[in-house]
Design an enzyme around this catalytic site. Structure first.
Site, PDB file in Angstrom:
ATOM      1  N   TYR A  76       0.823  -1.222   0.000  1.00 22.34           N
ATOM      2  CA  TYR A  76       0.000   0.000   0.000  1.00 22.34           C
ATOM      3  C   TYR A  76       0.849   1.260   0.000  1.00 22.34           C
ATOM      4  O   TYR A  76       0.501   2.240  -0.664  1.00 22.34           O
ATOM      5  CB  TYR A  76      -0.962  -0.033   1.194  1.00 22.34           C
ATOM      6  N   CYS A 131     -11.740  20.730  38.613  1.00 21.31           N
ATOM      7  CA  CYS A 131     -12.717  20.154  37.674  1.00 21.31           C
ATOM      8  C   CYS A 131     -12.282  18.817  37.062  1.00 21.31           C
ATOM      9  O   CYS A 131     -13.022  17.839  37.129  1.00 21.31           O
ATOM     10  CB  CYS A 131     -13.012  21.147  36.553  1.00 21.31           C
ATOM     11  N   ARG A 140      -6.764  23.891  44.672  1.00 25.23           N
ATOM     12  CA  ARG A 140      -7.504  22.617  44.740  1.00 25.23           C
ATOM     13  C   ARG A 140      -7.013  21.651  43.662  1.00 25.23           C
ATOM     14  O   ARG A 140      -6.893  22.018  42.495  1.00 25.23           O
ATOM     15  CB  ARG A 140      -8.997  22.865  44.548  1.00 25.23           C
TER      16      ARG A 140
HETATM   17  N1  NAD Z   1      -0.818   0.878   4.780  1.00 22.91           N
HETATM   18  C1  NAD Z   1      -0.810   2.114   5.272  1.00 22.91           C
HETATM   19  O1  NAD Z   1      -1.809   2.838   5.198  1.00 22.91           O
HETATM   20  C2  NAD Z   1       0.423   2.672   5.900  1.00 22.91           C
HETATM   21  C3  NAD Z   1       0.489   4.031   6.151  1.00 22.91           C
HETATM   22  C4  NAD Z   1       1.640   4.552   6.719  1.00 22.91           C
HETATM   23  C5  NAD Z   1       2.702   3.717   7.029  1.00 22.91           C
HETATM   24  N2  NAD Z   1       2.595   2.375   6.788  1.00 22.91           N
HETATM   25  C6  NAD Z   1       3.754   1.555   7.092  1.00 22.91           C
HETATM   26  O2  NAD Z   1       4.455   1.333   5.870  1.00 22.91           O
HETATM   27  C7  NAD Z   1       5.011   0.036   5.839  1.00 22.91           C
HETATM   28  C8  NAD Z   1       4.479  -0.733   4.651  1.00 22.91           C
HETATM   29  O3  NAD Z   1       3.085  -0.890   4.818  1.00 22.91           O
HETATM   30  P1  NAD Z   1       2.185  -1.508   3.666  1.00 22.91           P
HETATM   31  O4  NAD Z   1       0.785  -1.373   4.134  1.00 22.91           O
HETATM   32  O5  NAD Z   1       2.569  -0.927   2.353  1.00 22.91           O
HETATM   33  O6  NAD Z   1       2.647  -3.027   3.725  1.00 22.91           O
HETATM   34  P2  NAD Z   1       2.242  -4.203   2.705  1.00 22.91           P
HETATM   35  O7  NAD Z   1       2.246  -5.451   3.481  1.00 22.91           O
HETATM   36  O8  NAD Z   1       1.035  -3.823   1.926  1.00 22.91           O
HETATM   37  O9  NAD Z   1       3.448  -4.217   1.680  1.00 22.91           O
HETATM   38  C9  NAD Z   1       4.729  -4.632   2.006  1.00 22.91           C
HETATM   39  C10 NAD Z   1       5.378  -5.204   0.758  1.00 22.91           C
HETATM   40  O10 NAD Z   1       6.745  -5.480   1.029  1.00 22.91           O
HETATM   41  C11 NAD Z   1       7.092  -6.638   0.284  1.00 22.91           C
HETATM   42  N3  NAD Z   1       8.346  -7.195   0.779  1.00 22.91           N
HETATM   43  C12 NAD Z   1       8.564  -7.949   1.890  1.00 22.91           C
HETATM   44  N4  NAD Z   1       9.860  -8.281   1.963  1.00 22.91           N
HETATM   45  C13 NAD Z   1      10.484  -7.728   0.908  1.00 22.91           C
HETATM   46  C14 NAD Z   1      11.828  -7.705   0.440  1.00 22.91           C
HETATM   47  N5  NAD Z   1      12.797  -8.343   1.105  1.00 22.91           N
HETATM   48  N6  NAD Z   1      12.091  -7.040  -0.677  1.00 22.91           N
HETATM   49  C15 NAD Z   1      11.120  -6.397  -1.355  1.00 22.91           C
HETATM   50  N7  NAD Z   1       9.834  -6.393  -0.972  1.00 22.91           N
HETATM   51  C16 NAD Z   1       9.523  -7.035   0.152  1.00 22.91           C
HETATM   52  C17 NAD Z   1       5.879  -7.533   0.435  1.00 22.91           C
HETATM   53  O11 NAD Z   1       5.832  -8.553  -0.554  1.00 22.91           O
HETATM   54  C18 NAD Z   1       4.747  -6.515   0.285  1.00 22.91           C
HETATM   55  O12 NAD Z   1       4.345  -6.383  -1.062  1.00 22.91           O
HETATM   56  C19 NAD Z   1       4.692  -0.596   7.189  1.00 22.91           C
HETATM   57  O13 NAD Z   1       5.740  -0.350   8.070  1.00 22.91           O
HETATM   58  C20 NAD Z   1       3.457   0.160   7.610  1.00 22.91           C
HETATM   59  O14 NAD Z   1       3.303   0.149   9.016  1.00 22.91           O
HETATM   60  C21 NAD Z   1       1.491   1.849   6.212  1.00 22.91           C
END
Ligand code: NAD
Length: 439
Positions: free
Chosen positions: A12, A270, A333
């Site tokens: 995402y 309060c 208080r």
């Molecule tokens: N989803 C959100 O709305 C959002 C918002 C802000 C921050 N985050 C943070 O961003 C980070 C990513 O979130 P996301 O929702 O995109 O995760 P996600 O699970 O949708 O995507 C992660 C991707 O990383 C890939 N991946 C794993 N190991 C890998 C490697 N060795 N090499 C290349 N690719 C690899 C996976 O196959 C997957 O496609 C997390 O830390 C999350 O907490 C997410």
């Protein structure tokens, strides 16, 4: 300046970042271990469902600015900016799983070591959400040599986008933050600005990491709070949405920076009373409100932490500047500083207190009754001036700005420990032993 990007993780965050950066004219290579995600991108489709992203990806692919691969070495070779957007899920224990980030860092470090970039240092942007201290340990494990050799700069740029509105959020982020090793602006600031889009706040790696968690924590607390108000309201036959709409209409005290600075525990006549009363009503009605129930205990924990911070210095004499529950009132208080004074006096510490607004003979009603009951000998602890109060004290607890900084400067001995409860700019220059109470 248009940079070339390698973006690790096409979920995402990574897919949106890849599509949006490519649509802004950058050359982008997405990397994922999942071949299906790479194939989707290579055929001009978003690997995730996100409104507005498909056309950006299709256009960037058609114009040759976007591609994807499972080969991290190839991706690193052609990129000046490397971004880590892989997942950081929870382990079964609830702790953070950094395995995916560590795996990518190992791949990047190996690729950079084996294929040094001829055109100056690369920028590594850690975008995944990671606990404070993670970047420092990742750098120590994988990148220290590359940084020392001038081949790499590492920054933390947390992501604040929301799924569903991520494309717009990328172009107009609610917050932009960059963390650097020492909290100074990054050397590769122009490249960082391409990632953050808006001008970023600059801080340390750990500070940037903490901000991301603080934002999510705050959002979670907001949802839980609104739902607790809603549950209790519903139980009482009140429209909780109407209540929360009215609460949110107050932009001065409610939806504002007010009450959102680390410092004093809350007190006064309060907040403790009203939190207690609503909690008691909810218990009596059998409506579980764990967030509301936790508020008085967390306030007490904050007071206990302040007491521990004072006592660690084993003071023989403590000066307290500011005794009322907040500035510009004589109301004692529920004052947290009265609780501090009462507790430490009971533990045998000599006290000297200055508060220009406290005039015991002018106190009336509940205010007078409360203080006479809690601290019957307060009168003899009160000093006539801040200078008199701090004279001879080992530790000075500054709860309010109840004198001038210059007057305090001339009264303080630089060896005195000063604990600043609410953050008084300049106070830290007056002593060699300055401590913020919680920052
Ligand atoms: N989803 C959100 O709305 C959002 C918002 C802000 C921050 N985050 C943070 O961003 C980070 C990513 O979130 P996301 O929702 O995109 O995760 P996600 O699970 O949708 O995507 C992660 C991707 O990383 C890939 N991946 C794993 N190991 C890998 C490697 N060795 N090499 C290349 N690719 C690899 C996976 O196959 C997957 O496609 C997390 O830390 C999350 O907490 C997410």
């Amino acid at each position: 300046m248009n940079s070339s990007f390698a973006i690790f993780g096409l979920g995402y965050v990574g897919a949106v970042t890849a599509g949006c950066l490519a649509s802004r004219g950058h050359v982008v290579c997405g990397v994922d271990v999942h071949p299906g995600k790479v194939d989707a991108l290579m055929s001009g489709r978003s690997p995730i469902v996100e409104p507005g992203l498909d056309p950006l990806i299709a256009e960037a692919m058609a114009e040759g600015r976007l591609r994807a691969t499972t080969d991290s070495v190839e991706a690193v070779a052609g990129a000046s900016v490397l971004m880590v957007c892989v997942g950081t899920p929870s382990l079964a224990s609830g702790r953070l799983n950094l395995d995916y980030v560590r795996a990518v860092c190992a791949e990047i470090a190996a690729a950079l070591t084996n294929h040094p970039h001829p055109d100056g240092p690369r920028l590594l942007v850690l975008r995944s959400t990671m606990l404070p201290g993670s970047t420092r340990s990742l750098v120590r494990e994988f990148f220290a040599g590359l940084i020392d050799g001038g081949a790499l700069e590492v920054v933390v740029c947390p992501e604040f986008l929301r799924e569903g509105t991520a494309v717009n959020d990328f172009a107009d982020p609610s917050l932009a933050v960059v963390g650097t090793a020492d909290g100074a602006p990054p050397r590769l600031l122009e490249r960082v600005a391409e990632v953050t889009v808006a001008e970023p706040r600059v801080m340390t790696w750990a500070g940037a990491e903490m901000i991301k968690y603080s934002c999510n924590y705050f959002h979670a607390v907001k949802v839980a709070f609104a739902n607790e108000v809603g549950r209790l309201s519903r139980h009482l036959g009140i429209d909780g949405r109407e209540v929360m709409e009215a609460v949110c209409a107050d932009r001065r005290l409610n939806i504002s920076e007010y009450y959102l600075r680390p410092g004093n525990p809350f007190g006064g006549s309060c907040l403790p009373k009203d939190v207690s009363a609503l909690g008691a009503l909810a218990r009596q009605e059998g409506v579980p409100l764990p967030l509301l129930e936790s508020v008085l205990p967390t306030n007490q924990a904050h007071l206990d932490a302040l007491l521990a911070q004072i006592e660690v210095h084993r003071p023989r004499r403590l000066a307290i500047l500011g005794l009322t529950f907040k500035a510009d009132t004589d109301d004692l208080r529920g004052s947290p500083m009265v609780a501090v004074a009462e507790t430490l006096l009971g533990r045998g510490i000599d006290l000297s207190i200055y508060d220009p607004l406290v005039n015991l003979s002018a106190l009336t009603g509940a205010n007078e009754r409360d203080i006479r009951q809690r601290m019957p000998h307060l009168g003899r602890l009160l000093a006539d001036s801040a200078e008199q109060a701090v004279d001879g004290a080992d530790v000075v607890l500054v709860a309010q700005r109840c004198t001038g900084l210059d007057r305090l400067a001339s009264a303080l001995d630089r060896s005195q420990v000063v604990i600043d409860v609410n953050g008084w700019p300049g106070l830290e220059t007056l002593t060699e032993h300055y401590e913020g109470s919680c920052w």
